[in-house]
Design a protein around this motif. Structure first.
Motif, PDB file in Angstrom:
ATOM      1  N   GLU A 346       0.833  -1.209   0.000  1.00 44.94           N
ATOM      2  CA  GLU A 346       0.000   0.000   0.000  1.00 44.94           C
ATOM      3  C   GLU A 346       0.861   1.250   0.000  1.00 44.94           C
ATOM      4  O   GLU A 346       0.583   2.220  -0.719  1.00 44.94           O
ATOM      5  CB  GLU A 346      -0.922  -0.018   1.222  1.00 44.94           C
ATOM      6  N   ALA A 347       1.946   1.262   0.773  1.00 44.14           N
ATOM      7  CA  ALA A 347       2.820   2.430   0.832  1.00 44.14           C
ATOM      8  C   ALA A 347       3.582   2.617  -0.477  1.00 44.14           C
ATOM      9  O   ALA A 347       3.764   3.750  -0.951  1.00 44.14           O
ATOM     10  CB  ALA A 347       3.795   2.289   1.999  1.00 44.14           C
ATOM     11  N   LEU A 348       3.986   1.494  -1.071  1.00 40.83           N
ATOM     12  CA  LEU A 348       4.758   1.598  -2.311  1.00 40.83           C
ATOM     13  C   LEU A 348       3.891   2.042  -3.497  1.00 40.83           C
ATOM     14  O   LEU A 348       4.403   2.619  -4.456  1.00 40.83           O
ATOM     15  CB  LEU A 348       5.415   0.256  -2.638  1.00 40.83           C
ATOM     16  N   LEU A 349       2.597   1.777  -3.448  1.00 39.10           N
ATOM     17  CA  LEU A 349       1.719   2.196  -4.541  1.00 39.10           C
ATOM     18  C   LEU A 349       1.724   3.705  -4.724  1.00 39.10           C
ATOM     19  O   LEU A 349       1.613   4.217  -5.850  1.00 39.10           O
ATOM     20  CB  LEU A 349       0.287   1.703  -4.295  1.00 39.10           C
ATOM     21  N   THR A 350       1.852   4.446  -3.649  1.00 40.55           N
ATOM     22  CA  THR A 350       1.844   5.919  -3.740  1.00 40.55           C
ATOM     23  C   THR A 350       3.236   6.483  -4.019  1.00 40.55           C
ATOM     24  O   THR A 350       3.358   7.582  -4.552  1.00 40.55           O
ATOM     25  CB  THR A 350       1.312   6.517  -2.430  1.00 40.55           C
ATOM     26  N   ALA A 351       4.282   5.720  -3.695  1.00 45.20           N
ATOM     27  CA  ALA A 351       5.641   6.253  -3.841  1.00 45.20           C
ATOM     28  C   ALA A 351       6.294   5.845  -5.155  1.00 45.20           C
ATOM     29  O   ALA A 351       7.207   6.536  -5.642  1.00 45.20           O
ATOM     30  CB  ALA A 351       6.514   5.780  -2.680  1.00 45.20           C
ATOM     31  N   SER A 352       5.868   4.741  -5.771  1.00 40.07           N
ATOM     32  CA  SER A 352       6.537   4.218  -6.958  1.00 40.07           C
ATOM     33  C   SER A 352       5.724   4.482  -8.218  1.00 40.07           C
ATOM     34  O   SER A 352       4.589   4.967  -8.165  1.00 40.07           O
ATOM     35  CB  SER A 352       6.779   2.716  -6.793  1.00 40.07           C
ATOM     36  N   SER A 353       6.332   4.172  -9.346  1.00 38.60           N
ATOM     37  CA  SER A 353       5.659   4.326 -10.644  1.00 38.60           C
ATOM     38  C   SER A 353       6.163   3.241 -11.582  1.00 38.60           C
ATOM     39  O   SER A 353       7.148   2.548 -11.305  1.00 38.60           O
ATOM     40  CB  SER A 353       5.933   5.713 -11.240  1.00 38.60           C
ATOM     41  N   LEU A 354       5.479   3.093 -12.708  1.00 39.77           N
ATOM     42  CA  LEU A 354       5.811   2.075 -13.692  1.00 39.77           C
ATOM     43  C   LEU A 354       6.227   2.774 -14.996  1.00 39.77           C
ATOM     44  O   LEU A 354       5.544   3.698 -15.456  1.00 39.77           O
ATOM     45  CB  LEU A 354       4.592   1.161 -13.919  1.00 39.77           C
ATOM     46  N   GLU A 355       7.337   2.348 -15.573  1.00 38.14           N
ATOM     47  CA  GLU A 355       7.846   2.976 -16.800  1.00 38.14           C
ATOM     48  C   GLU A 355       8.160   1.911 -17.843  1.00 38.14           C
ATOM     49  O   GLU A 355       8.493   0.775 -17.509  1.00 38.14           O
ATOM     50  CB  GLU A 355       9.129   3.778 -16.529  1.00 38.14           C
ATOM     51  N   ARG A 356       8.095   2.349 -19.137  1.00 36.20           N
ATOM     52  CA  ARG A 356       8.488   1.477 -20.239  1.00 36.20           C
ATOM     53  C   ARG A 356       9.546   2.176 -21.091  1.00 36.20           C
ATOM     54  O   ARG A 356       9.528   3.409 -21.247  1.00 36.20           O
ATOM     55  CB  ARG A 356       7.291   1.118 -21.112  1.00 36.20           C
ATOM     56  N   TYR A 357      10.441   1.368 -21.668  1.00 38.08           N
ATOM     57  CA  TYR A 357      11.491   1.881 -22.542  1.00 38.08           C
ATOM     58  C   TYR A 357      11.487   1.094 -23.849  1.00 38.08           C
ATOM     59  O   TYR A 357      11.308  -0.134 -23.851  1.00 38.08           O
ATOM     60  CB  TYR A 357      12.870   1.742 -21.883  1.00 38.08           C
ATOM     61  N   GLY A 358      11.680   1.815 -24.944  1.00 39.71           N
ATOM     62  CA  GLY A 358      11.781   1.167 -26.245  1.00 39.71           C
ATOM     63  C   GLY A 358      13.139   0.517 -26.437  1.00 39.71           C
ATOM     64  O   GLY A 358      14.109   0.834 -25.749  1.00 39.71           O
ATOM     65  N   VAL A 359      13.219  -0.391 -27.403  1.00 32.76           N
ATOM     66  CA  VAL A 359      14.465  -1.118 -27.675  1.00 32.76           C
ATOM     67  C   VAL A 359      15.572  -0.132 -28.063  1.00 32.76           C
ATOM     68  O   VAL A 359      15.405   0.684 -28.971  1.00 32.76           O
ATOM     69  CB  VAL A 359      14.268  -2.134 -28.808  1.00 32.76           C
ATOM     70  N   GLY A 360      16.698  -0.190 -27.339  1.00 27.04           N
ATOM     71  CA  GLY A 360      17.833   0.679 -27.634  1.00 27.04           C
ATOM     72  C   GLY A 360      17.880   1.948 -26.817  1.00 27.04           C
ATOM     73  O   GLY A 360      18.895   2.651 -26.811  1.00 27.04           O
ATOM     74  N   GLU A 361      16.794   2.275 -26.099  1.00 29.85           N
ATOM     75  CA  GLU A 361      16.796   3.494 -25.277  1.00 29.85           C
ATOM     76  C   GLU A 361      17.742   3.344 -24.091  1.00 29.85           C
ATOM     77  O   GLU A 361      17.896   2.264 -23.519  1.00 29.85           O
ATOM     78  CB  GLU A 361      15.380   3.767 -24.743  1.00 29.85           C
ATOM     79  N   ILE A 362      18.354   4.459 -23.721  1.00 30.03           N
ATOM     80  CA  ILE A 362      19.221   4.470 -22.551  1.00 30.03           C
ATOM     81  C   ILE A 362      18.355   4.579 -21.296  1.00 30.03           C
ATOM     82  O   ILE A 362      17.619   5.552 -21.118  1.00 30.03           O
ATOM     83  CB  ILE A 362      20.225   5.632 -22.625  1.00 30.03           C
ATOM     84  N   VAL A 363      18.438   3.579 -20.458  1.00 29.30           N
ATOM     85  CA  VAL A 363      17.685   3.574 -19.206  1.00 29.30           C
ATOM     86  C   VAL A 363      18.441   4.361 -18.139  1.00 29.30           C
ATOM     87  O   VAL A 363      17.856   5.143 -17.382  1.00 29.30           O
ATOM     88  CB  VAL A 363      17.430   2.129 -18.734  1.00 29.30           C
ATOM     89  N   LEU A 364      19.759   4.177 -18.093  1.00 29.74           N
ATOM     90  CA  LEU A 364      20.591   4.871 -17.110  1.00 29.74           C
ATOM     91  C   LEU A 364      21.956   5.131 -17.749  1.00 29.74           C
ATOM     92  O   LEU A 364      22.655   4.183 -18.103  1.00 29.74           O
ATOM     93  CB  LEU A 364      20.749   4.017 -15.843  1.00 29.74           C
ATOM     94  N   PRO A 365      22.323   6.396 -17.920  1.00 35.02           N
ATOM     95  CA  PRO A 365      23.620   6.697 -18.539  1.00 35.02           C
ATOM     96  C   PRO A 365      24.768   6.441 -17.574  1.00 35.02           C
ATOM     97  O   PRO A 365      24.566   6.255 -16.365  1.00 35.02           O
ATOM     98  CB  PRO A 365      23.504   8.173 -18.893  1.00 35.02           C
ATOM     99  N   SER A 366      25.982   6.454 -18.089  1.00 33.06           N
ATOM    100  CA  SER A 366      27.161   6.300 -17.242  1.00 33.06           C
ATOM    101  C   SER A 366      27.599   7.663 -16.718  1.00 33.06           C
ATOM    102  O   SER A 366      27.267   8.703 -17.280  1.00 33.06           O
ATOM    103  CB  SER A 366      28.306   5.667 -18.034  1.00 33.06           C
ATOM    104  N   GLY A 367      28.312   7.634 -15.591  1.00 34.24           N
ATOM    105  CA  GLY A 367      28.876   8.867 -15.040  1.00 34.24           C
ATOM    106  C   GLY A 367      27.911   9.716 -14.252  1.00 34.24           C
ATOM    107  O   GLY A 367      28.175  10.899 -14.027  1.00 34.24           O
ATOM    108  N   VAL A 368      26.785   9.169 -13.811  1.00 33.73           N
ATOM    109  CA  VAL A 368      25.818   9.939 -13.025  1.00 33.73           C
ATOM    110  C   VAL A 368      25.582   9.235 -11.695  1.00 33.73           C
ATOM    111  O   VAL A 368      25.800   8.022 -11.562  1.00 33.73           O
ATOM    112  CB  VAL A 368      24.474  10.105 -13.774  1.00 33.73           C
ATOM    113  N   VAL A 369      25.133  10.000 -10.707  1.00 31.11           N
ATOM    114  CA  VAL A 369      24.730   9.428  -9.418  1.00 31.11           C
ATOM    115  C   VAL A 369      23.207   9.307  -9.437  1.00 31.11           C
ATOM    116  O   VAL A 369      22.505  10.324  -9.412  1.00 31.11           O
ATOM    117  CB  VAL A 369      25.178  10.318  -8.239  1.00 31.11           C
ATOM    118  N   PRO A 370      22.664   8.099  -9.536  1.00 32.33           N
ATOM    119  CA  PRO A 370      21.210   7.941  -9.644  1.00 32.33           C
ATOM    120  C   PRO A 370      20.501   8.451  -8.387  1.00 32.33           C
ATOM    121  O   PRO A 370      21.034   8.367  -7.275  1.00 32.33           O
ATOM    122  CB  PRO A 370      21.020   6.428  -9.816  1.00 32.33           C
ATOM    123  N   ASP A 371      19.304   8.989  -8.589  1.00 29.46           N
ATOM    124  CA  ASP A 371      18.497   9.425  -7.445  1.00 29.46           C
ATOM    125  C   ASP A 371      17.257   8.559  -7.296  1.00 29.46           C
ATOM    126  O   ASP A 371      16.345   8.887  -6.538  1.00 29.46           O
ATOM    127  CB  ASP A 371      18.099  10.894  -7.598  1.00 29.46           C
TER     128      ASP A 371
END
Length: 475
Positions: A346-371
Motif C-alpha cells: 500500500e505504501a509503495l503504490l503511492t511512492a513508486s511508478s511504472l515505466e516502459r522503454y523502447g528497444v535501444g533506449e538508454i535507461v541509465l547513462p554512465s557517469g551519473v549518481v542515480p536518485d
C-alpha cells in the motif's frame, strides 16, 4: 685493319655499345627496383626505357653508325621506326607520370576522366607515327589526315545523339558534381548513385535502379544531398498538446535526439517551436542513408519518453501501464526481490511508478549518481562499458534485477544501461529504497553482493579486452 676501324669511327661505336649498354641496363635495373619498393610511378617509364628504348636504340646505333648501313635500307628503316615509336611511348609515359601521378585530390588533374587522357594519348601517338613515317619512309600523310577529318565529320553527324550522350558523360566525369555513394535528387529521382558511365547514371532509389541519361543531368538542375561535406539533417515535425510546457517538451525532444546512435557525435540536434503544440526537430546524421533509420528510431523512442514524462504526443497522453492495477501487479511480481510484506504494498503504490522503454533506449547513462532505483518487471536491459567511442557488454538485467544500485552507495555509474528489449520497470525513489534496506538487512546484503559481482564482471571484461588488443598488436 684495326687502325682503319678506329679511324673511320665505327670501332669506337662498337666499344661504346658493348660496354655502355650493359652498364646502363644494370644501373637502370637497380634504380627501377628501388622505385618499385617505394611504389613510385616513375618506375614505369624507366622500365620501358630499359626493356625497349635502350636495346632497340643500341641496335639502331649499331646499324647506322657501327655497320654504317645505308639509310634507305629496309632493315635500317624498320629499326628506326620501332625506335621512334618507343621514344614516343616513353615521352608520353613520362609526361603522364609528371602530370597525373602526384596530382592533389582536389585538382583538375585528379578529376580529369581517364578516357580523356587515353584519347589524348591516342591522338598524340597517331600524330607521332604520322611524322615518323613521313621522316623515315617519306610517306605522304596529308591525304590520310584529310580522309580522317572528312570521315570524322560524317560519323559525328550520323551518331550525334549517341556521341552527345557520351560527351555529356565525359563532362560529368570531368566536373564531378557528384561521386559514387552520393545521394541525388534529379529529375524526380531521389536515391544513391551506384554507377556512373559514359552514357548514364545509375541511381538506387530503394525500390530499384533508375537509369538517368547523362544528357538529362547535364541539361537540367539537380541536388546533391551529400554536399557540402558535413552532417546531413534528418528533419521531422511532431505535435504535442498545448497544455504541455513548451520548454520542457523542447528539452525532451533534444534529450531523445542526443541519445540516437546515428547522430553525429560532435553536432547537436536542434528543436524549434512554431506554436499550437507544433515542433520541428533537426537531427545531424552522417548522410541521407542514415536519415530514415534515425527518424524511425527517434519517433519510436519519443513515444515511450513522452509517456514517461506525462506529455501528450500527437495529443494523446494515455498509457495502459499507468493504470493502478498494473502497478500493483508489478509490485507483487518483484516482492521477493525487495523482501516486501503485504503491508508494504500500500505504501509503495503511492511512492513508486511504472515505466516502459523502447528497444535501444538508454535507461541509465554512465557517469551519473542515480536518485532512484529501478526493478525490472519484464524485458531485458544490457549493461555496457563505454570504451573508445563504442560499447562493450558485460552483464544483463532481467526480471527481478535492480538497475541503479550505485544510488545506494552515492557513487557514479560506470556502465550505461540500455533496453535490449521493450523494458518495463518499477521506479522507486531513493528514500523509499533506503527505508527498505534499513528494515531488511538481508536486502542490503544482496544488493551489495550484486553490485560487487557487476564490478567484477566489468573488470574481467576490460581485462579480456586489453589482452585481446595486446594479442592482435603483437602479431
Amino acid at each position: 685493319m684495326f687502325e682503319d676501324a678506329f679511324r673511320d669511327g665505327w670501332g669506337w661505336w662498337v666499344i661504346a655499345l658493348a660496354v655502355g649498354v650493359p652498364v646502363l641496363l644494370v644501373v637502370l635495373t637497380e634504380l627501377i627496383n628501388g622505385l618499385r619498393r617505394r611504389n613510385n610511378a616513375l618506375a614505369g617509364p624507366l622500365r620501358l626505357l630499359r626493356n625497349g628504348v635502350i636495346p632497340v636504340g643500341a641496335l639502331f646505333a649499331l646499324l647506322a653508325f657501327a655497320i654504317q648501313s645505308p639509310a634507305e635500307q629496309v632493315w635500317t628503316r624498320v629499326v628506326a621506326t620501332v625506335f621512334g615509336f618507343l621514344l614516343i611511348l616513353l615521352l608520353l609515359s613520362s609526361f603522364n607520370v609528371a602530370l597525373f601521378a602526384h596530382a592533389a585530390e582536389d585538382s583538375w588533374r585528379k578529376r580529369i576522366p581517364t578516357i580523356f587522357v587515353e584519347i589524348a594519348r591516342l591522338v598524340l601517338v597517331a600524330l607521332g607515327l604520322a611524322l615518323l613515317f613521313s621522316w623515315v619512309w617519306d610517306a605522304d600523310v596529308g591525304g590520310l589526315f584529310t580522309a580522317l577529318g572528312v570521315g570524322s565529320i560524317v560519323i559525328g553527324l550520323a551518331l550525334q545523339n549517341a556521341v552527345g550522350g557520351v560527351i555529356s558523360g565525359l563532362l560529368l566525369l570531368f566536373e564531378q558534381p557528384f561521386k559514387i555513394g552520393d545521394f541525388l535528387d534529379a529529375a524526380g529521382v531521389r536515391g544513391r548513385v551506384v554507377e556512373v558511365n559514359w552514357r548514364a547514371v545509375h541511381i538506387d532509389t530503394g525500390s530499384g535502379i533508375q537509369i538517368v541519361p547523362n544528357s538529362s543531368l547535364s541539361g537540367a538542375s539537380f541536388t546533391n544531398l551529400s554536399e557540402p561535406d558535413g552532417p546531413y539533417s534528418a528533419s521531422t515535425s511532431v505535435t504535442f498538446s498545448t497544455d504541455d510546457p513548451p520548454h520542457e517538451v523542447m528539452a525532451l525532444l533534444v534529450e531523445v535526439a542526443e541519445a540516437l546512435p546515428m547522430k553525429v557525435a560532435r553536432e547537436r540536434a536542434s528543436v524549434s517551436y512554431s506554436g499550437a503544440g507544433a515542433y520541428g526537430v533537426a537531427i545531424p546524421v552522417a548522410g541521407p542513408a542514415d536519415a530514415s533509420r534515425a527518424l524511425s528510431t527517434y519517433l519510436s523512442w519519443l513515444w515511450y519518453a513522452a509517456r514517461r514524462h506525462g506529455f501528450a504526443l500527437d495529443g494523446d497522453a494515455t498509457d495502459p501501464i499507468a493504470e493502478p492495477g498494473r502497478l500493483a501487479e508489478a509490485l507483487r511480481s518483484i516482492a521477493a526481490t525487495l523482501h516486501l510484506r503485504d503491508d508494504d504494498l500500500e505504501a509503495l503504490l503511492t511512492a513508486s511508478s511504472l515505466e516502459r522503454y523502447g528497444v535501444g533506449e538508454i535507461v541509465l547513462p554512465s557517469g551519473v549518481v542515480p536518485d532512484e532505483v529501478r526493478v525490472v518487471v519484464s524485458g531485458r536491459a544490457i549493461l555496457s562499458l563505454e570504451v573508445d567511442g563504442g560499447r562493450v557488454e558485460f552483464a544483463a538485467a532481467e526480471k527481478g534485477d535492480i538497475i541503479g544500485q550505485t544510488a545506494l552507495t552515492r557513487e557514479r555509474t560506470q556502465a550505461v544501461t540500455v533496453a535490449g528489449e521493450i523494458l518495463t520497470a518499477v521506479v522507486l525513489p531513493l528514500a523509499t529504497v533506503d527505508e527498505l534496506i534499513r528494515t531488511r538487512p538481508r536486502l542490503a546484503a544482496e544488493i551489495g553482493e550484486s553490485l560487487e559481482l557487476k564490478r567484477t564482471l566489468a573488470a574481467d571484461r576490460l581485462a579480456a579486452l586489453s589482452l585481446s588488443r595486446g594479442s592482435i598488436g603483437s602479431r
